[in-house]
Design a protein around this motif. Structure first.
Motif, PDB file in Angstrom:
ATOM      1  N   PHE A 188     -17.672 -21.022  36.838  1.00 42.62           N
ATOM      2  CA  PHE A 188     -18.798 -20.346  37.499  1.00 42.62           C
ATOM      3  C   PHE A 188     -20.069 -21.182  37.438  1.00 42.62           C
ATOM      4  N   SER A 189     -20.231 -21.933  36.371  1.00 41.82           N
ATOM      5  CA  SER A 189     -21.444 -22.757  36.231  1.00 41.82           C
ATOM      6  C   SER A 189     -21.507 -23.853  37.283  1.00 41.82           C
ATOM      7  N   LYS A 190     -20.378 -24.181  37.896  1.00 40.01           N
ATOM      8  CA  LYS A 190     -20.339 -25.239  38.903  1.00 40.01           C
ATOM      9  C   LYS A 190     -20.542 -24.715  40.318  1.00 40.01           C
ATOM     10  N   GLY A 191     -20.462 -23.409  40.499  1.00 39.72           N
ATOM     11  CA  GLY A 191     -20.659 -22.842  41.829  1.00 39.72           C
ATOM     12  C   GLY A 191     -22.122 -22.886  42.229  1.00 39.72           C
ATOM     13  N   THR A 192     -22.383 -23.175  43.515  1.00 40.55           N
ATOM     14  CA  THR A 192     -23.774 -23.311  43.989  1.00 40.55           C
ATOM     15  C   THR A 192     -24.144 -22.276  45.047  1.00 40.55           C
ATOM     16  N   LYS A 193     -23.204 -21.507  45.525  1.00 40.35           N
ATOM     17  CA  LYS A 193     -23.482 -20.574  46.612  1.00 40.35           C
ATOM     18  C   LYS A 193     -24.015 -19.249  46.068  1.00 40.35           C
ATOM     19  N   GLU A 194     -24.378 -18.406  47.004  1.00 38.04           N
ATOM     20  CA  GLU A 194     -25.018 -17.127  46.659  1.00 38.04           C
ATOM     21  C   GLU A 194     -24.098 -16.216  45.853  1.00 38.04           C
ATOM     22  N   TYR A 195     -22.795 -16.272  46.152  1.00 40.32           N
ATOM     23  CA  TYR A 195     -21.818 -15.446  45.453  1.00 40.32           C
ATOM     24  C   TYR A 195     -20.708 -16.326  44.880  1.00 40.32           C
ATOM     25  N   GLU A 212     -24.729  -8.139  54.474  1.00 39.03           N
ATOM     26  CA  GLU A 212     -25.978  -8.650  53.902  1.00 39.03           C
ATOM     27  C   GLU A 212     -25.808  -8.765  52.386  1.00 39.03           C
ATOM     28  N   PRO A 213     -26.522  -9.670  51.758  1.00 36.77           N
ATOM     29  CA  PRO A 213     -26.385  -9.884  50.300  1.00 36.77           C
ATOM     30  C   PRO A 213     -27.090  -8.808  49.480  1.00 36.77           C
ATOM     31  N   ILE A 214     -26.539  -7.597  49.531  1.00 35.89           N
ATOM     32  CA  ILE A 214     -27.176  -6.474  48.830  1.00 35.89           C
ATOM     33  C   ILE A 214     -26.402  -6.056  47.580  1.00 35.89           C
ATOM     34  N   TYR A 215     -25.171  -6.558  47.431  1.00 34.19           N
ATOM     35  CA  TYR A 215     -24.338  -6.140  46.304  1.00 34.19           C
ATOM     36  C   TYR A 215     -24.389  -7.181  45.188  1.00 34.19           C
ATOM     37  N   ASP A 216     -24.287  -6.676  43.951  1.00 38.41           N
ATOM     38  CA  ASP A 216     -24.269  -7.578  42.796  1.00 38.41           C
ATOM     39  C   ASP A 216     -22.843  -7.900  42.347  1.00 38.41           C
ATOM     40  N   GLN A 217     -21.945  -6.949  42.528  1.00 44.17           N
ATOM     41  CA  GLN A 217     -20.567  -7.125  42.077  1.00 44.17           C
ATOM     42  C   GLN A 217     -19.648  -6.416  43.068  1.00 44.17           C
ATOM     43  N   ILE A 218     -18.639  -7.133  43.538  1.00 43.51           N
ATOM     44  CA  ILE A 218     -17.719  -6.583  44.530  1.00 43.51           C
ATOM     45  C   ILE A 218     -16.317  -6.548  43.934  1.00 43.51           C
ATOM     46  N   ARG A 273     -24.474 -14.737  42.138  1.00 44.91           N
ATOM     47  CA  ARG A 273     -24.670 -15.808  41.164  1.00 44.91           C
ATOM     48  C   ARG A 273     -25.955 -15.628  40.364  1.00 44.91           C
ATOM     49  N   SER A 274     -27.002 -15.141  41.009  1.00 43.20           N
ATOM     50  CA  SER A 274     -28.294 -15.017  40.332  1.00 43.20           C
ATOM     51  C   SER A 274     -28.270 -13.979  39.207  1.00 43.20           C
ATOM     52  N   MET A 275     -27.268 -13.101  39.198  1.00 39.33           N
ATOM     53  CA  MET A 275     -27.168 -12.096  38.139  1.00 39.33           C
ATOM     54  C   MET A 275     -26.623 -12.696  36.839  1.00 39.33           C
ATOM     55  N   ASP A 276     -26.063 -13.897  36.918  1.00 37.70           N
ATOM     56  CA  ASP A 276     -25.568 -14.623  35.735  1.00 37.70           C
ATOM     57  C   ASP A 276     -24.559 -13.794  34.939  1.00 37.70           C
ATOM     58  N   PHE A 277     -23.605 -13.213  35.642  1.00 35.13           N
ATOM     59  CA  PHE A 277     -22.532 -12.484  34.962  1.00 35.13           C
ATOM     60  C   PHE A 277     -21.711 -13.439  34.109  1.00 35.13           C
ATOM     61  N   GLU A 283     -14.040 -12.106  26.377  1.00 35.76           N
ATOM     62  CA  GLU A 283     -12.687 -11.986  25.832  1.00 35.76           C
ATOM     63  C   GLU A 283     -11.918 -13.304  26.039  1.00 35.76           C
ATOM     64  N   PRO A 284     -11.302 -13.819  24.991  1.00 32.84           N
ATOM     65  CA  PRO A 284     -10.550 -15.070  25.092  1.00 32.84           C
ATOM     66  C   PRO A 284      -9.264 -14.941  25.903  1.00 32.84           C
ATOM     67  N   VAL A 285      -8.684 -13.744  25.899  1.00 31.49           N
ATOM     68  CA  VAL A 285      -7.479 -13.452  26.678  1.00 31.49           C
ATOM     69  C   VAL A 285      -7.729 -12.164  27.454  1.00 31.49           C
ATOM     70  N   HIS A 286      -7.094 -12.040  28.621  1.00 32.56           N
ATOM     71  CA  HIS A 286      -7.334 -10.884  29.480  1.00 32.56           C
ATOM     72  C   HIS A 286      -8.835 -10.706  29.687  1.00 32.56           C
ATOM     73  N   GLU A 287      -9.438 -11.806  30.086  1.00 27.77           N
ATOM     74  CA  GLU A 287     -10.891 -11.886  30.248  1.00 27.77           C
ATOM     75  C   GLU A 287     -11.375 -10.926  31.329  1.00 27.77           C
ATOM     76  N   VAL A 288     -12.636 -10.555  31.212  1.00 30.35           N
ATOM     77  CA  VAL A 288     -13.192  -9.551  32.106  1.00 30.35           C
ATOM     78  C   VAL A 288     -14.693  -9.782  32.235  1.00 30.35           C
ATOM     79  N   ILE A 289     -15.259  -9.380  33.360  1.00 30.95           N
ATOM     80  CA  ILE A 289     -16.708  -9.284  33.517  1.00 30.95           C
ATOM     81  C   ILE A 289     -17.037  -7.801  33.569  1.00 30.95           C
ATOM     82  N   ASN A 290     -17.858  -7.353  32.666  1.00 35.29           N
ATOM     83  CA  ASN A 290     -18.167  -5.932  32.604  1.00 35.29           C
ATOM     84  C   ASN A 290     -18.938  -5.493  33.845  1.00 35.29           C
ATOM     85  N   PRO A 291     -18.674  -4.275  34.330  1.00 39.19           N
ATOM     86  CA  PRO A 291     -19.360  -3.788  35.528  1.00 39.19           C
ATOM     87  C   PRO A 291     -20.872  -3.745  35.310  1.00 39.19           C
TER      88      PRO A 291
END
Length: 358
Positions: free
Chosen positions: A70-77, A103-109, A135-139, A143-151
């Motif tokens: 994710f740190s290498k991504g440069t686009k809006e999402y 439109e870019p109104i959502y933070d997480q899809i 990307r700007s939300m810096d999610f 978890e080392p296994v079965h990783e997740v991004i919290n809502p």
């Protein structure tokens, strides 16, 4: 319109990576490939789609690798896929339209994830999974296994499916178990989610007694996500079955009702226990309850599609036959056929009832 960076972590994925990237390369605006130690043609294949390929030393931590991607991504999402994921053409068209007209109104899809299939290719297991992030939300992945991004933030549920296919190569079944046990060997504490998944790995590796211990500790902590608690009850019931403890096998399924209304798959599990005890009237009660349940994919909930009609109808057929009610048995077999008209079980039963009716 929104712009998307596809960020992937890969290792020895030569058998599936092309299929994945062929299904997505012309939809996203950037492809990031992070390789964690491939020794096959994975990088060679990736170079056909992108020049943004990075190496990441594997440290037994999926979240660390995903956060690096994710740190290498440069686009809006930012969007993630596993190498054995892909998108069918119908959903490719939908995703293109969504991207171009949103439109870019959502933070997480969140997007639908189809992960289980029968012999005819019908989806048997699906759920919604966090998939695209502003990307700007810096999610951050955790978890080392079965990783997740919290809502978090403004969440949108997109009715477009990602297909999780099977790898050709054999998986290392003990990989996840070893990661968890290395953590515990360092006297580190697992999170509630980690405790649940560690217990699940113990179950998959047939360490049923130890799995029971950790499943119970997870449930008794009252800190787990609702869906994890329900799934823990199901797996714990299977552990008790393997240990020959039929009393607790049934009790723990009823405990799942503490977390949500009865699910069709739980009702069928209960019905099966009564069926195996030859208590067919009780079995019918729970199978018929499953049939009445509506197949609605809830946010982050697992949906086992065959339990919402096909499986309980077949089991009602068998139960009523054992009870001597042939008319009801035929009715429920015909009902099963409306869900899966090519099912060998349905066709066998139909031929059987035709023979005895003559």
């Amino acid at each position: 319109m929104i712009e998307i960076s596809l960020c992937m972590i890969v290792r020895d994925e030569e058998s599936v990576l092309k299929r994945c990237l062929d299904s997505i390369y012309d939809i996203v605006d950037e492809i990031i490939i992070v390789d964690t130690g491939s020794i096959d043609r994975t990088k060679e294949i990736a170079k056909l789609y992108t020049d943004k390929i990075y190496d990441f030393k594997w440290i037994d931590d999926f979240s660390a690798a995903r956060n690096f991607s994710f740190s290498k991504g440069t686009k809006e999402y930012l969007m993630w896929l596993d190498a054995d994921d892909f998108i069918l053409e119908e959903d490719r068209i939908k995703l293109k339209n969504f991207k171009e007209n949103t439109e870019p109104i959502y933070d997480q899809i969140f997007m639908k994830y189809n992960v289980g299939f029968d012999d005819q290719g019908n989806v048997t297991l699906s759920y919604y999974r966090e998939r695209i992030f502003r990307r700007s939300m810096d999610f951050k992945w955790v978890e080392p296994v079965h990783e997740v991004i919290n809502p978090g933030g403004d969440i949108y549920y997109l009715d477009i499916a990602i297909v999780h296919g099977e790898k050709v190569r054999k998986k290392n079944d003990k990989r996840n178990l070893n990661i968890y046990e290395n953590i515990l060997a360092k006297n580190q504490t697992l999170s509630p989610r980690g405790s649940y998944y560690y217990a699940r790995e113990l179950y998959y590796n047939q360490l049923y007694g130890k799995a029971i211990k950790y499943f119970l500790e997870f449930l008794d902590s009252n800190k787990g996500w609702q869906e994890d608690c329900i799934q823990a009850c199901k797996l714990l019931s299977l552990c008790y079955a393997k240990m020959g403890d039929s009393i607790n096998q049934l009790r723990i399924l009823f405990r799942s009702f503490e977390y949500h209304v009865p699910r069709a798959d739980i009702c069928c599990e209960i019905g099966q226990i009564y069926f195996e005890r030859s208590n067919y009237e009780s079995a019918v009660f729970w199978y018929e309850m499953a049939i009445k349940k509506k197949n609605l994919i809830e946010n982050n909930g697992f949906i086992y599609h065959d339990y919402y009609g096909y499986i309980p109808a077949l089991q009602c057929c068998l139960s009523y036959y054992r009870l001597g009610n042939i008319e009801k048995a035929i009715y429920y077999n015909d009902l099963a056929g409306t869900y899966k008209p090519k099912s060998p079980a349905f066709l066998y039963n139909k031929e059987f009832f035709n023979r005895i009716d003559k």
